[in-house]
Structure formats: C-alpha cells, structure tokens
Design an enzyme around this catalytic site. Structure first.
Site, mmCIF file in Angstrom:
data_model
loop_
_atom_site.group_PDB
_atom_site.id
_atom_site.type_symbol
_atom_site.label_atom_id
_atom_site.label_comp_id
_atom_site.label_asym_id
_atom_site.label_seq_id
_atom_site.Cartn_x
_atom_site.Cartn_y
_atom_site.Cartn_z
ATOM 1 N N GLU A 1 -5.410 -4.907 10.574
ATOM 2 C CA GLU A 1 -4.349 -3.930 10.787
ATOM 3 C C GLU A 1 -4.604 -3.177 12.088
ATOM 4 O OE1 GLU A 1 -2.344 -2.682 6.872
ATOM 5 O OE2 GLU A 1 -4.191 -1.551 6.999
ATOM 6 N N ASN B 1 0.876 -1.176 0.000
ATOM 7 C CA ASN B 1 0.000 0.000 0.000
ATOM 8 C C ASN B 1 0.915 1.228 0.000
ATOM 9 O OD1 ASN B 1 -1.795 2.046 0.518
ATOM 10 N ND2 ASN B 1 -2.262 1.405 2.619
ATOM 11 N N TRP B 2 1.016 1.856 -1.157
ATOM 12 C CA TRP B 2 1.941 2.989 -1.275
ATOM 13 C C TRP B 2 1.398 4.273 -0.657
ATOM 14 C CZ3 TRP B 2 4.144 2.690 -6.986
ATOM 15 C CH2 TRP B 2 5.066 1.631 -7.041
ATOM 16 N N LYS B 3 0.115 4.297 -0.341
ATOM 17 C CA LYS B 3 -0.516 5.514 0.203
ATOM 18 C C LYS B 3 -0.241 6.689 -0.745
ATOM 19 C CE LYS B 3 -0.087 3.393 4.668
ATOM 20 N NZ LYS B 3 -0.019 3.494 6.105
ATOM 21 N N HIS C 1 -9.475 1.190 4.943
ATOM 22 C CA HIS C 1 -8.169 1.350 5.597
ATOM 23 C C HIS C 1 -8.323 2.294 6.791
ATOM 24 C CE1 HIS C 1 -4.062 2.656 6.335
ATOM 25 N NE2 HIS C 1 -3.707 1.504 5.810
ATOM 26 N N GLY D 1 2.481 2.245 10.644
ATOM 27 C CA GLY D 1 3.437 3.341 10.474
ATOM 28 C C GLY D 1 4.154 3.726 11.753
ATOM 29 N N GLU E 1 -6.695 4.726 7.774
ATOM 30 C CA GLU E 1 -6.573 6.167 7.465
ATOM 31 C C GLU E 1 -7.862 6.701 6.833
ATOM 32 O OE1 GLU E 1 -2.864 5.681 5.387
ATOM 33 O OE2 GLU E 1 -1.976 5.117 7.303
ATOM 34 N N GLY F 1 2.941 -1.007 4.209
ATOM 35 C CA GLY F 1 3.034 0.400 3.833
ATOM 36 C C GLY F 1 4.479 0.820 3.643
ATOM 37 N N GLY F 2 5.082 1.389 4.679
ATOM 38 C CA GLY F 2 6.422 1.976 4.598
ATOM 39 C C GLY F 2 7.475 1.083 3.952
ATOM 40 N N SER G 1 3.446 -2.220 10.200
ATOM 41 C CA SER G 1 4.904 -2.296 10.372
ATOM 42 C C SER G 1 5.510 -3.643 9.971
ATOM 43 C CB SER G 1 5.292 -1.908 11.798
ATOM 44 O OG SER G 1 4.907 -0.567 12.050
#
Ligand code: PGA
Length: 253
Positions: free
Chosen positions: A169, A9-11, A97, A175, A99, A236-237, A215
C-alpha cells in the site's frame, strides 16, 4: 494458482447497526460471486462479533481484525489479544497498516512480534508495507519495501510463510484518490515477490498472495487485478458501501 483475496478495511467506521445494514445487503449481493476468491471484511473491534456471526458457515467469507497485541493476556490497557480474536472466530488480522506505522508510531520490530504471534495463533496476518511520497520521489521505494519486509518478517519461518498475506500500500495512494499506475503497482509487487524468493524460496514466492491497496475502487479494480503479481486488494473508502465493495469483490479475475 494463488487464490485472490478481496479485503475491506473499514478503519474507524461503522457502529453495530451500520454493520448489520451493510452485511444484510452485502451477503445478498455476493451470493453469486464465484467461489474462486476469498472475501474479507475487517470491521472495527466492536463489530467483529456481528460480522463473525453473519459469515459463519460461509466458506469464502472471512473476518479480519485491524490490529492485535502480540501477548495472549496481561497488563496492556486498551489492547486486544490473539486469543480474544480467535474466541470470536476471527481468522485474519491486518498488521503494520500505514496508519498504525505513521499515526501510532508502530515500529518494524513491534509489527514483527505481532506477525509471529498471529501465525502462532492460527490467525493469518495481512502484513502491510509501503513507501511515502517522499521516499518514492527520492528513488527509495524498493529499499523501503525491502527493509519493511526484512524487519517485519525476520522471525517468520519458511513453513509459516504460507500463512502470510502481504499488502503493498503506497502511503501516498491511501485515502487520496490517487492510485498507483499499473506499472508502479506491478513493479512494486514484482520486487516484493523477488525479495521473498531470495530470502525464503521460489516456491513460497510463487504461492504468497500480494494485495494492492490505495484508492482501489470498482472503476480501477479490473485493471489492477489483471497485473500478473497482484493477487487481490485491500480497500478502505470504497469498501464502506456494500454495492461498491460487492462490485470490487466480484471483479473479473
Ligand atoms: P483507501 O484505503 O482504499 O481508502 O485508499 C486503503 C487502506 O488504507 O487499506
């Protein structure tokens, strides 16, 4: 028996040139990864076409959108419809998600409409659920997950459930560099599968893929994937670098 899903997930990261640079390296790195898993990238909307073109004809590489409106078209300024995503060759979409829920205020009811719409347009939803730290500390984790499941999947029929991928999640792990311990992840996944068994049936519960997110990195992915009820990861990251995501996607399964 469940095909693992390793999803990025590149956001709101990466321009088109960044995407091309990533994909060029990534495709070479994953060439020899066993075909026993699905690898998914969810870039921002502007880079969907670039990734779709690059993945064309590669059976185990899939493209997901990070969000979607539930209507096919209409006066919804700034939104993207399932028809538009299908047009590009997008086959999955991340919905609910944390966010979207916490920063943009998406409700279970809205997410539920999106889930149904995605399925009816042949786009597999990666339906995200997860508790906040406050909810975990209050001992409400299972209650929160169950209410997100029951509201978010309320309109999904038994036959459509096979097209749903669930992502657990924990909000406090996203993150933050804090990963759920193997016991915490396994317990949550087990309770999600038990809920699905009770509300749909045991066959569907056995079949459905439940991903862990929060993470995930090359250093902890093997431990997470070894858990009996973890069928993949939403990253993500650590998915922003092609070497790091290729290491995750190519983990021991
Ligand atoms: P993270 O994000 O891997 O950076 O924690 C996961 C996600 O938000 O899906």
């Amino acid at each position: 028996m469940r095909t693992p899903v390793m999803a990025a997930n590149w956001k709101m990261h990466k321009t088109i040139p960044d995407t091309i640079g990533f994909i060029d390296t990534f495709i070479t790195l994953v060439r020899d990864i066993p075909q026993d898993r699905e690898i998914v990238i969810a870039p921002p909307f502007t880079a969907l076409e670039t990734v779709c073109r690059a993945f064309l004809g590669r059976k185990n590489l899939h493209v997901a959108a990070q969000n979607m409106h539930y209507e096919e078209k209409g006066a919804f300024t700034g939104e993207i419809s399932p028809v538009m995503l299908s047009d590009l060759g997008v086959s999955m979409v991340i919905l609910g998600h944390s966010e979207r829920r916490h920063v943009f205020g998406e409700s279970n009811e809205l997410i539920s409409r999106k889930v149904v719409s995605a399925i009816s347009h042949d786009i597999k939803p990666i339906f995200c659920i997860g508790e906040t730290l406050e909810q975990r500390e209050a001992g409400d984790t299972v209650k929160v997950l169950e209410s997100q499941l029951s509201e978010g999947l309320s309109q999904v029929s038994e036959s459509d459930m096979e097209n749903v991928i669930v992502a657990y999640e924990p909000v406090w792990a996203i993150g933050t560099g804090k990963t759920a311990t193997p016991d915490q992840a396994q317990d949550a996944h087990d309770s999600v599968r038990a809920w699905i068994s009770e509300h749909f049936n045991s066959g569907i519960a056995e079949q459905i893929r439940i991903l862990y997110g929060g993470s995930v990195k090359p250093e902890n992915v093997n431990e997470l994937m070894a858990l009996p009820d973890v069928d993949g990861a939403l990253v993500g990251g650590a998915a922003l670098d092609p070497h790091s995501f290729a290491a995750i996607a190519g983990c021991e399964i």
